[in-house]
Design an enzyme around this catalytic site. Structure first.
Site, mmCIF file in Angstrom:
data_model
loop_
_atom_site.group_PDB
_atom_site.id
_atom_site.type_symbol
_atom_site.label_atom_id
_atom_site.label_comp_id
_atom_site.label_asym_id
_atom_site.label_seq_id
_atom_site.Cartn_x
_atom_site.Cartn_y
_atom_site.Cartn_z
ATOM 1 N N PRO A 1 0.819 -1.220 0.000
ATOM 2 C CA PRO A 1 0.000 0.000 0.000
ATOM 3 C C PRO A 1 0.852 1.270 0.000
ATOM 4 O O PRO A 1 0.500 2.265 -0.623
ATOM 5 C CB PRO A 1 -0.814 -0.118 1.289
ATOM 6 C CG PRO A 1 -0.900 -1.584 1.552
ATOM 7 C CD PRO A 1 0.393 -2.162 1.051
ATOM 8 N N HIS B 1 -13.310 8.971 -33.761
ATOM 9 C CA HIS B 1 -14.678 8.467 -33.575
ATOM 10 C C HIS B 1 -15.670 9.570 -33.204
ATOM 11 O O HIS B 1 -16.883 9.292 -33.100
ATOM 12 C CB HIS B 1 -14.710 7.381 -32.497
ATOM 13 C CG HIS B 1 -14.286 6.027 -32.985
ATOM 14 N ND1 HIS B 1 -12.974 5.710 -33.271
ATOM 15 C CD2 HIS B 1 -14.997 4.906 -33.251
ATOM 16 C CE1 HIS B 1 -12.898 4.448 -33.670
ATOM 17 N NE2 HIS B 1 -14.109 3.949 -33.675
ATOM 18 N N GLY B 2 -15.189 10.779 -32.959
ATOM 19 C CA GLY B 2 -16.106 11.856 -32.565
ATOM 20 C C GLY B 2 -16.893 11.444 -31.324
ATOM 21 O O GLY B 2 -16.378 10.749 -30.445
ATOM 22 N N GLU C 1 4.733 -2.451 -14.322
ATOM 23 C CA GLU C 1 6.169 -2.783 -14.519
ATOM 24 C C GLU C 1 7.047 -1.533 -14.515
ATOM 25 O O GLU C 1 8.066 -1.484 -15.195
ATOM 26 C CB GLU C 1 6.436 -3.552 -15.825
ATOM 27 C CG GLU C 1 5.537 -4.689 -16.174
ATOM 28 C CD GLU C 1 5.640 -5.889 -15.253
ATOM 29 O OE1 GLU C 1 6.402 -5.836 -14.281
ATOM 30 O OE2 GLU C 1 4.916 -6.852 -15.499
HETATM 31 C C1 LIG Z 1 -3.816 -2.571 -12.466
HETATM 32 C C2 LIG Z 1 -2.505 -2.714 -11.783
HETATM 33 C C3 LIG Z 1 -1.913 -3.961 -11.678
HETATM 34 C C4 LIG Z 1 -0.707 -4.116 -10.988
HETATM 35 N N1 LIG Z 1 -0.173 -5.371 -10.839
HETATM 36 C C5 LIG Z 1 0.904 -5.547 -10.037
HETATM 37 C C6 LIG Z 1 1.407 -6.855 -9.739
HETATM 38 O O1 LIG Z 1 0.917 -7.861 -10.283
HETATM 39 N N2 LIG Z 1 2.416 -6.987 -8.840
HETATM 40 C C7 LIG Z 1 2.992 -5.911 -8.244
HETATM 41 O O2 LIG Z 1 3.910 -6.100 -7.434
HETATM 42 N N3 LIG Z 1 2.563 -4.640 -8.523
HETATM 43 C C8 LIG Z 1 1.541 -4.442 -9.400
HETATM 44 N N4 LIG Z 1 1.086 -3.177 -9.672
HETATM 45 C C9 LIG Z 1 1.705 -2.047 -8.998
HETATM 46 C C10 LIG Z 1 2.553 -1.189 -9.922
HETATM 47 O O3 LIG Z 1 3.747 -1.861 -10.220
HETATM 48 C C11 LIG Z 1 2.775 0.150 -9.208
HETATM 49 O O4 LIG Z 1 1.537 0.822 -9.164
HETATM 50 C C12 LIG Z 1 3.805 0.999 -9.929
HETATM 51 O O5 LIG Z 1 5.079 0.432 -9.796
HETATM 52 C C13 LIG Z 1 3.837 2.425 -9.376
HETATM 53 O O6 LIG Z 1 3.921 2.442 -7.990
HETATM 54 P P1 LIG Z 1 2.930 3.325 -7.103
HETATM 55 O O7 LIG Z 1 1.552 3.098 -7.601
HETATM 56 O O8 LIG Z 1 3.196 3.037 -5.689
HETATM 57 O O9 LIG Z 1 3.327 4.800 -7.430
HETATM 58 P P2 LIG Z 1 4.511 5.631 -6.675
HETATM 59 O O10 LIG Z 1 5.756 4.844 -6.629
HETATM 60 O O11 LIG Z 1 3.963 6.169 -5.399
HETATM 61 O O12 LIG Z 1 4.681 6.826 -7.708
HETATM 62 C C14 LIG Z 1 3.768 7.910 -7.801
HETATM 63 C C15 LIG Z 1 4.287 8.878 -8.866
HETATM 64 O O13 LIG Z 1 5.577 9.373 -8.508
HETATM 65 C C16 LIG Z 1 6.513 9.091 -9.524
HETATM 66 N N5 LIG Z 1 7.816 8.779 -8.909
HETATM 67 C C17 LIG Z 1 8.088 7.855 -7.958
HETATM 68 N N6 LIG Z 1 9.397 7.879 -7.644
HETATM 69 C C18 LIG Z 1 9.975 8.829 -8.423
HETATM 70 C C19 LIG Z 1 11.314 9.314 -8.588
HETATM 71 N N7 LIG Z 1 12.348 8.806 -7.892
HETATM 72 N N8 LIG Z 1 11.523 10.313 -9.477
HETATM 73 C C20 LIG Z 1 10.495 10.823 -10.210
HETATM 74 N N9 LIG Z 1 9.217 10.400 -10.104
HETATM 75 C C21 LIG Z 1 8.956 9.415 -9.227
HETATM 76 C C22 LIG Z 1 5.946 7.883 -10.259
HETATM 77 O O14 LIG Z 1 6.464 7.793 -11.585
HETATM 78 C C23 LIG Z 1 4.468 8.205 -10.233
HETATM 79 O O15 LIG Z 1 4.181 9.137 -11.251
HETATM 80 C C24 LIG Z 1 -0.077 -2.986 -10.419
HETATM 81 C C25 LIG Z 1 -0.656 -1.724 -10.567
HETATM 82 C C26 LIG Z 1 -1.854 -1.568 -11.234
HETATM 83 C C27 LIG Z 1 -2.466 -0.215 -11.348
#
Ligand SMILES: Cc1cc2nc3c(=O)[nH]c(=O)nc-3n(C[C@H](O)[C@H](O)[C@H](O)COP(=O)(O)OP(=O)(O)OC[C@H]3O[C@@H](n4cnc5c(N)ncnc54)[C@H](O)[C@@H]3O)c2cc1C
Length: 401
Positions: free
Chosen positions: A132, A354-355, A379
């Protein structure tokens, strides 16, 4: 009809596999995808069909009952499947990453036990790093494993598990303190555990709960869940590779091939958006002619097709590099970054073509519009890809002055 995104130099076997998958996508996926997606329904029949085609074992070596195919073959199949429905490629993707990690890093006993069942699609894999409080910053993981004789006791909460409910094997990355004193670098004190469980929701194994599906804007059909470990006991022989402290590297290796896979998904979704856009542009008339005859729309189509071609070429390059045994983090990062950004742009252009109808649930582009953003995040976000690309470039182009 000339197709975009052709790949030169494929073997007869690769061409045969691809043509079978393309046929399956056209007949079994595209006709039902949007309806299932709107109902958020798991595509069981499609998954059974993919199992029959052997897709769950595509890259698993033949000695374990798989087809022993390359990353390129796999990525091209994923591209086709995502053209039909991105969620279906998500069902295979985490399975493929876990099988790859087992193949590369598992003990012989782990390979012998898991890979044949994974090749047959009897055991289905999910992987879990995110929590989380973190996604990009994997080194901040707080879930923990503590040794207790021949077992480890795991506690913590995980987030965003693709296939968290439907899988029966989850590769979970946690912090383990065994043999890693205070002050050890975070990435050296992490371990991947191979956690077997019943598919489904609720308490799926003593100490392990999968609460339910997360409600998402797109990427429906495939389940995405949390995972809660509360005194979960895992035998020591289910540490991936048998040795603690290697989990971070094992996961990063898995994610690297996963990035090629996400790039392939971006290519597939973009191709479908182009197909929809170019078709609609020839059907819809304004000011006395098909909108495709207005130069502004033709320019859009030209830009879309160019992006589809460029993304495909980069994705194929990244897959081939890995297949040749070379390090491909730079190419995979670039391909993932470019393909996901281009995918979003191509989908948006097809939506604009598609408007007003693009806004209606009756048109497939509405679904693609909600699906494309997931590829910007999964990823590793664009920012994370750029960090990887930037670091590698500075290694390659080190100033010697
Ligand atoms: C539908 C879905 C499926 C997923 N499936 C999996 C799964 O199977 N297994 C798994 O482990 N995870 C999974 N994920 C998680 C996913 O890998 C993470 O959401 C992703 O890595 C981004 O992490 P976060 O959401 O915590 O964003 P954060 O890390 O909190 O980032 C928030 C924002 O800050 C930016 N940011 C963060 N650090 C920096 C930095 N150093 N410099 C500049 N910008 C930065 C990010 O680019 C982003 O824009 C899934 C996510 C979704 C939405």
């Amino acid at each position: 009809m000339a197709r975009l995104a052709q790949t030169a130099g494929l073997t007869d076997i690769q061409q045969e596999i691809l043509s079978t998958v393309r046929d399956f996508v056209d007949k079994e996926i595209i006709p039902v995808a949007t309806e299932l997606e709107h109902r958020d329904e798991y595509p069981q029949q499609i998954v059974d069909g993919l199992k029959e085609l052997g897709l769950f074992g595509l890259m698993i070596p033949e000695e374990y009952g798989g087809l022993g195919e390359s990353l390129l073959t796999y990525a091209l199949c994923v591209e086709e499947i995502a053209r039909g429905w991105m969620s279906v490629s998500g069902i295979i993707n985490t399975h493929f990453i876990v099988a790859y990690m087992l193949k590369q890093h598992g003990t012989q006993e782990q390979k012998d036990y898991f890979l044949p069942k994974m090749a047959a699609g009897e055991i289905r894999g999910a992987f879990s790093m995110s929590e989380p409080g973190l996604g990009s910053d994997v080194s901040a993981i707080t879930s923990k494993a503590v040794r207790d004789g021949d077992e480890f006791i795991l506690n913590g909460q995980k987030m965003w598990l693709t296939n968290g409910g439907t899988s029966s094997l989850v590769a979970v990355l946690v912090r383990s303190d065994e043999g890693h004193p205070e002050g050890t670098a975070p990435h050296k004190s992490m371990t991947t555990f191979l956690v077997e469980k019943e598919p489904g929701f609720g308490e799926v194994r003593p100490g392990l709960t999968i609460p339910g599906k997360i409600d998402k804007m797109g990427y429906k059909g495939v389940d995405t869940t949390e995972l809660i470990m509360d005194g979960l006991r895992i035998p020591a022989d289910r540490v991936l590779g048998g040795v603690t402290g290697r989990g971070f590297y094992q996961m990063m290796d898995g994610v690297e091939v996963g990035r090629v896979n996400v790039a392939a998904r971006g290519c597939g979704v973009a191709q479908r958006a182009f197909e929809l856009g170019v078709r609609y542009a020839q059907q819809r008339h304004t000011f006395g002619k098909p909108i495709a005859q207005h130069q502004a729309i033709q320019f859009k189509l030209a830009e879309m097709a160019t992006k589809v071609e460029a993304a495909h070429a980069m994705m194929v390059n990244a897959a081939r590099k890995k297949d040749s045994g070379e390090r491909n983090d730079l190419e995979a990062g670039m391909a993932k970054y470019l393909a996901s950004e281009y995918c979003k742009e191509v989908v948006e252009d097809a939506f604009r073509i598609h408007g007003g109808y693009g806004f209606s649930k009756e048109y497939e582009i509405e679904r693609l519009y909600r699906e494309a953003p997931m590829l910007l995040i999964g990823e590793g976000t664009a920012e994370i890809q750029k960090m990887i690309i930037g670091r590698r470039l500075l290694e390659e182009y080190r100033f010697q002055g």
